[in-house]
Design an enzyme around this catalytic site. Structure first.
Site, mmCIF file in Angstrom:
data_model
loop_
_atom_site.group_PDB
_atom_site.id
_atom_site.type_symbol
_atom_site.label_atom_id
_atom_site.label_comp_id
_atom_site.label_asym_id
_atom_site.label_seq_id
_atom_site.Cartn_x
_atom_site.Cartn_y
_atom_site.Cartn_z
ATOM 1 N N ALA A 216 0.818 -1.223 0.000
ATOM 2 C CA ALA A 216 0.000 0.000 0.000
ATOM 3 C C ALA A 216 0.849 1.268 0.000
ATOM 4 C CB ALA A 216 -0.915 -0.015 1.219
ATOM 5 N N GLY A 218 0.466 1.425 -3.339
ATOM 6 C CA GLY A 218 0.482 0.666 -4.597
ATOM 7 C C GLY A 218 1.448 1.128 -5.678
ATOM 8 N N ASP A 255 -0.406 -10.334 7.261
ATOM 9 C CA ASP A 255 0.957 -9.995 7.660
ATOM 10 C C ASP A 255 1.932 -10.499 6.585
ATOM 11 O OD1 ASP A 255 3.453 -9.750 8.768
ATOM 12 O OD2 ASP A 255 2.942 -10.658 10.691
ATOM 13 N N LYS A 300 16.251 -1.728 4.411
ATOM 14 C CA LYS A 300 16.373 -0.420 5.092
ATOM 15 C C LYS A 300 17.566 -0.546 6.036
ATOM 16 C CE LYS A 300 12.159 0.091 3.396
ATOM 17 N NZ LYS A 300 11.810 0.862 2.223
HETATM 18 C C1 SAM Z 1 7.116 2.095 2.272
HETATM 19 S S1 SAM Z 1 5.471 1.519 2.349
HETATM 20 C C2 SAM Z 1 5.278 0.707 0.808
HETATM 21 C C3 SAM Z 1 5.030 1.619 -0.324
HETATM 22 C C4 SAM Z 1 4.713 0.847 -1.581
HETATM 23 N N1 SAM Z 1 5.829 0.033 -2.033
HETATM 24 C C5 SAM Z 1 4.306 1.770 -2.702
HETATM 25 O O1 SAM Z 1 5.040 1.833 -3.685
HETATM 26 O O2 SAM Z 1 3.267 2.423 -2.593
HETATM 27 C C6 SAM Z 1 5.570 0.191 3.468
HETATM 28 C C7 SAM Z 1 4.289 -0.592 3.606
HETATM 29 O O3 SAM Z 1 4.600 -1.785 4.299
HETATM 30 C C8 SAM Z 1 3.483 -2.140 5.045
HETATM 31 N N2 SAM Z 1 3.898 -3.111 6.067
HETATM 32 C C9 SAM Z 1 4.782 -2.929 7.076
HETATM 33 N N3 SAM Z 1 4.889 -4.076 7.785
HETATM 34 C C10 SAM Z 1 4.069 -4.982 7.189
HETATM 35 C C11 SAM Z 1 3.758 -6.328 7.439
HETATM 36 N N4 SAM Z 1 4.297 -6.991 8.457
HETATM 37 N N5 SAM Z 1 2.881 -6.945 6.611
HETATM 38 C C12 SAM Z 1 2.326 -6.304 5.575
HETATM 39 N N6 SAM Z 1 2.591 -5.017 5.286
HETATM 40 C C13 SAM Z 1 3.444 -4.361 6.086
HETATM 41 C C14 SAM Z 1 2.940 -0.828 5.595
HETATM 42 O O4 SAM Z 1 1.564 -0.945 5.895
HETATM 43 C C15 SAM Z 1 3.196 0.112 4.409
HETATM 44 O O5 SAM Z 1 2.040 0.247 3.620
#
Ligand code: SAM
Length: 346
Positions: A216, A218, A255, A300
């Protein structure tokens, strides 16, 4: 003004020490030694050593160098009214002819102030070399002058065939307005830099299936969908409506560290903000179990010992997925992170 022998790397400001450490490690692997030098914030790293440029370290095998040049000289105290008068004898000390000339500054705060000066020096240097018959389009070598301040610069050379095609090693990409987040540029750059044209054609085909962990809103999913790839987007956060309506995206609010695909997919992409070691272990699990053939993921980086952490994470992926090919790079659109492409042999 003095001649120098070694390597000059351009890198992301703040990562000079990691870049210098990496050059020293690559040189040591080739049995040559020298002195790695860097100063935080400069956007440059040097590796000084007689054989450093001869042992054939390529920019594409580095993680932190955006471009890698052969250092040939350095000049300080350049007079503002005749910088070239001082620099030209240094250029003439090198017997090569040059196919082209680039005058540039590092991607640092100080470097950005030097853009106008670099433009002016480019035309003056080209004219001076032309009149001395030192320009020859057939030459494999390009001359670089890296201005480090209004009064100092580094002279360097590169074999064009072994250099990145983007000036300063920075691919400038235009943000696509329909993409839901700026992160999209990271995946676009990763596909451009870590894969060659043939690989993009063979390995990113319409109808393929992908999983995007931490998807998200996206931006990464959007890059896959625009290539007509089906995506399972795993994230609890809201996904862009237009992407969900495309018919190519299914969201799973799960997750990303537990989700398992029912059937193996072609691609896994992962941009979850998490400890790099945890992400590396997860990638090793996917690749090692054959759940995906290709992966692109972000690591990261911590605040300290970042080079060591990168090496540990890459080793972890190799250990969990023997035979996997890894290509890692700090992209221009990356911040405190690097991006890795992994390819599991068939
Ligand atoms: C940097 S953002 C991603 C942005 C995405 N790649 C984009 O281009 O729009 C990181 C995302 O990782 C998700 N996230 C973090 N830990 C997570 C987990 N354990 N399972 C699923 N999603 C996770 C967060 O909800 C967040 O939306």
């Amino acid at each position: 003004m003095e001649q120098a022998q070694g390597l000059l790397a351009f890198c992301r400001p703040g990562f000079e020490a990691e870049c210098a450490q990496e050059l020293a490690a690559l040189a040591a692997q080739r049995g040559t030694c020298g002195l790695a030098r860097s100063q935080r914030g400069d956007g440059l790293a040097e590796f000084i050593g007689e054989d450093a440029a001869r042992v054939g370290i390529g920019w594409e095998e580095t993680i932190f160098a955006r471009q890698l040049l052969e250092l040939i000289g350095r000049a300080a105290n350049l007079p503002a009214n005749d910088r070239l008068g001082v620099l030209l004898p240094l250029v003439e000390g090198d017997p090569r002819r040059w196919c082209d000339v680039r005058v540039e500054a590092p991607d640092s705060d100080a470097g950005r102030e030097l853009a106008a000066l670099c433009r002016g020096l480019t035309s003056a240097l080209v004219a001076a070399l032309k009149s001395r018959q030192r320009l020859d389009r057939r030459s494999p070598w390009r001359l670089h002058l890296c201005m480090t301040s209004g009064r100092s610069g580094l002279l360097a050379a590169v074999e064009v065939a072994r250099a990145p095609p983007w000036p300063g090693g920075i691919p400038r990409l235009k943000f696509p307005r329909e993409a839901p987040s700026r992160s999209t540029l990271k995946l676009e750059e990763a596909l451009l830099v870590l894969l060659d044209e043939g690989e993009r054609e063979r390995w990113l085909k319409p109808g393929m299936r992908a999983v995007d962990l931490g998807a998200a809103p996206g931006g990464w999913t959007w890059q896959l969908v625009r290539r007509s790839i089906h995506v399972t987007a795993v994230d609890n956060g809201p996904m862009d409506r237009a992407l969900l309506d495309s018919g190519l995206v299914e969201q799973r609010r799960e997750d990303g560290f537990r989700y398992r695909p029912v059937k193996a997919v072609d691609w896994l992409v992962c941009d979850m903000v998490e400890q790099p070691a945890r992400v590396a272990a997860r990638m090793a699990e996917w690749l090692g179990n054959g759940w995906c053939r290709f992966a692109i993921f972000n690591l990261k980086l911590p605040m300290k010992k970042r080079y060591e952490e990168v090496q540990r994470c890459l080793a972890r992926v190799r250990e969990g997925a023997p035979g996997v090919e890894l290509r890692a790079r700090q992209l221009y659109h990356d911040r405190e992170e690097i991006t890795v492409f992994a390819h599991r042999p068939a």
